[in-house]
Design an enzyme around this catalytic site. Structure first.
Site, PDB file in Angstrom:
ATOM      1  N   ARG A  53       6.411 -30.499 -42.037  1.00 34.67           N
ATOM      2  CA  ARG A  53       5.367 -29.806 -42.920  1.00 34.67           C
ATOM      3  C   ARG A  53       4.286 -30.279 -42.699  1.00 34.67           C
ATOM      4  O   ARG A  53       3.987 -31.252 -42.328  1.00 34.67           O
ATOM      5  CB  ARG A  53       5.981 -30.119 -44.431  1.00 34.67           C
ATOM      6  CG  ARG A  53       7.383 -30.067 -44.768  1.00 34.67           C
ATOM      7  CD  ARG A  53       7.338 -30.400 -46.314  1.00 34.67           C
ATOM      8  NE  ARG A  53       8.770 -30.388 -46.370  1.00 34.67           N
ATOM      9  CZ  ARG A  53       9.194 -30.547 -47.876  1.00 34.67           C
ATOM     10  NH1 ARG A  53       8.486 -30.875 -48.806  1.00 34.67           N
ATOM     11  NH2 ARG A  53      10.522 -30.657 -48.033  1.00 34.67           N
ATOM     12  N   ASP A  55       0.719 -30.317 -45.142  1.00 38.35           N
ATOM     13  CA  ASP A  55       0.220 -30.136 -46.503  1.00 38.35           C
ATOM     14  C   ASP A  55      -0.803 -29.169 -46.571  1.00 38.35           C
ATOM     15  O   ASP A  55      -1.584 -28.523 -45.709  1.00 38.35           O
ATOM     16  CB  ASP A  55      -0.378 -31.514 -47.008  1.00 38.35           C
ATOM     17  CG  ASP A  55       0.496 -32.498 -47.286  1.00 38.35           C
ATOM     18  OD1 ASP A  55       1.888 -32.094 -47.633  1.00 38.35           O
ATOM     19  OD2 ASP A  55       0.308 -33.626 -47.103  1.00 38.35           O
ATOM     20  N   TYR A 113      -1.570 -36.555 -34.215  1.00 40.26           N
ATOM     21  CA  TYR A 113      -2.757 -36.025 -35.113  1.00 40.26           C
ATOM     22  C   TYR A 113      -3.992 -36.439 -34.692  1.00 40.26           C
ATOM     23  O   TYR A 113      -4.425 -37.516 -34.049  1.00 40.26           O
ATOM     24  CB  TYR A 113      -2.239 -36.684 -36.412  1.00 40.26           C
ATOM     25  CG  TYR A 113      -1.222 -35.855 -37.156  1.00 40.26           C
ATOM     26  CD1 TYR A 113      -1.573 -34.874 -38.104  1.00 40.26           C
ATOM     27  CD2 TYR A 113       0.087 -36.503 -37.217  1.00 40.26           C
ATOM     28  CE1 TYR A 113      -0.358 -34.177 -38.747  1.00 40.26           C
ATOM     29  CE2 TYR A 113       1.003 -35.802 -37.886  1.00 40.26           C
ATOM     30  CZ  TYR A 113       0.912 -34.545 -38.671  1.00 40.26           C
ATOM     31  OH  TYR A 113       1.940 -34.129 -39.341  1.00 40.26           O
ATOM     32  N   ARG A 200      -3.498 -39.472 -43.935  1.00 40.55           N
ATOM     33  CA  ARG A 200      -4.536 -39.301 -44.738  1.00 40.55           C
ATOM     34  C   ARG A 200      -5.076 -40.642 -45.661  1.00 40.55           C
ATOM     35  O   ARG A 200      -6.175 -40.876 -45.751  1.00 40.55           O
ATOM     36  CB  ARG A 200      -4.691 -38.077 -45.707  1.00 40.55           C
ATOM     37  CG  ARG A 200      -4.748 -36.655 -44.892  1.00 40.55           C
ATOM     38  CD  ARG A 200      -4.268 -35.596 -45.760  1.00 40.55           C
ATOM     39  NE  ARG A 200      -5.117 -35.284 -47.049  1.00 40.55           N
ATOM     40  CZ  ARG A 200      -4.436 -34.578 -47.990  1.00 40.55           C
ATOM     41  NH1 ARG A 200      -3.238 -33.836 -47.847  1.00 40.55           N
ATOM     42  NH2 ARG A 200      -4.979 -34.559 -49.060  1.00 40.55           N
TER      43      ARG A 200
END
Lengths: 256, 256
Positions: A53, A55, A113, A200
């Site tokens: 997933r 967000d 990422y 994050r």
């Protein structure tokens, strides 16, 4: 009955207008838009399986997904064919027919990422949807020091918003590096897998270190505490981009 | 009566939703939004003078403008103060009090533009509003060859959509270079001044050369012809960015 083919998709999306990757009852998602497009194209509903997933508000340059189909469209042609049915903020950048053993999630070896920050006194415009604008003074050396603490295999409980406390929160961060070009700070992080909101949470805490609020020693203490309340805030989703997902060589999928 | 102060602004904007820089009766412009914001901030209407127009859909990273004011706000503080009254797609990145002899247009020595192309089989997403997406095969060496023709002082009548044929269309292109990173082609061009739509006409024609449709010899012929119909199409506005405007040292304005 013909055997179903497996098609791998590499997808870029602007997450700004979506409730994340995964289908949910109360909002539009990327997965839903892809399944709709493939159904319009092939005439058949196909479940699209993502590598994981993302967000609400998080972007992807190279999210990977796969689906099974008996369509006769060639593997490479799916990308442009699906794009004809997708909105402007989602694009299949590459498609490929793969071995039926391939699974976008379970076959994944690594995820890369990046998180982009614009550090400036005044707000940015052209990249406003894909950066976190920070006007505080940041010390790049302190940022690098705090970041060095998290590389390697650790229990990252302090850096996840997951509520299931009984899970194993050990993860291996393969590399984590910052680049500083003009006022643009780019954080590249590679790992075998990440906890819910982990990147994050890490960025939000590292930025506190860059503001001089958390020392390298305190960063170590936060990691050891295995307590989310000890770490810094969660950085906003708009700066986060899933860059790519790496698979074993045996699948012959494009890892560039 | 107090003397009016002169304030220089460096402005970033996303031109997508605007009818260009200059105020006009039938559409919203950047100049208008700035004048409205300054009036809301200072309570007085001030004319904002730009270094030059940009067309509908063209972006700026460093457009320069100036205005006269008797406000007591300090020169450096105007940027953030004005931004409070601007929409998200316009931002004053820097403000500075300057000598009253400074004029954003008449004092300008050079302008630097860049034009960004994404050359890929499938459409880009995150930068879709700021690149020209080209899916044709392009030969980077042919692009560089065609570009070499335009550097220097020439009559650029073939590369402007201006209708006034009696004007002097001689301009000096100081440098014009392409960078090729992954699928991203960036054209950086610097000149003392440019004709109406000149950069976009140049890019549109150079890309025809990159597709093998115009040779270097033909590029020279087009320049010599002084005839717009001989050149290639005008490249779309979304790829064009006014990067910066250079002023004489005597004004002590920031040329970085």
């Amino acid at each position: 009955m013909e055997e179903m083919r497996t098609v791998k998709l590499t997808i870029e999306y602007d997450g700004t207008e979506y409730c994340g990757w995964q289908i949910q009852p109360n909002g539009i998602t990327i997965q839903e838009k892809l399944e709709d497009a493939i159904q319009k194209l092939t005439g058949t509903f196909c479940r699209v399986h993502g590598s994981g997933r993302t967000d609400r508000g998080v972007h992807a340059l190279g999210q990977v997904a796969h689906f099974h189909t008996d369509s006769e469209i060639s593997g490479n042609d799916f990308a442009r064919a699906i794009n004809a049915y997708l909105p402007k903020d989602i694009s299949v950048r590459e498609s490929l027919e793969v071995n039926s053993g391939f699974h976008s999630r379970f076959s994944a070896l690594e995820k890369h990422y990046c998180y982009i920050i614009e550090n400036a006194k005044t707000r940015p415009v052209l990249d406003r949807h894909k950066v976190w604008w920070i006007s505080w003074d940041l010390d790049f050396e302190l940022i690098k020091e705090a970041t060095s603490v998290i590389v390697g295999t650790h229990d990252f409980t302090s850096f996840t918003d997951a509520e299931r406390k009984d899970e194993d929160n050990t993860r291996n961060v393969i590399s984590a590096e910052w680049k500083n070009e003009n006022n643009r700070l780019t954080f590249n992080i590679q790992g075998e897998g990440f906890l819910y909101k982990m990147v994050r949470c890490l960025v939000g805490t590292i930025i506190e270190a860059g503001r001089g609020k958390i020392s390298k020693k305190e960063m170590l203490d936060i990691l050891d505490a295995k307590d989310r309340t000890k770490a810094g805030p969660t950085a906003p989703p708009c700066g986060l981009h899933l860059k790519k997902v790496i698979y074993p060589e045996k699948f012959n999928v494009n890892n560039k």
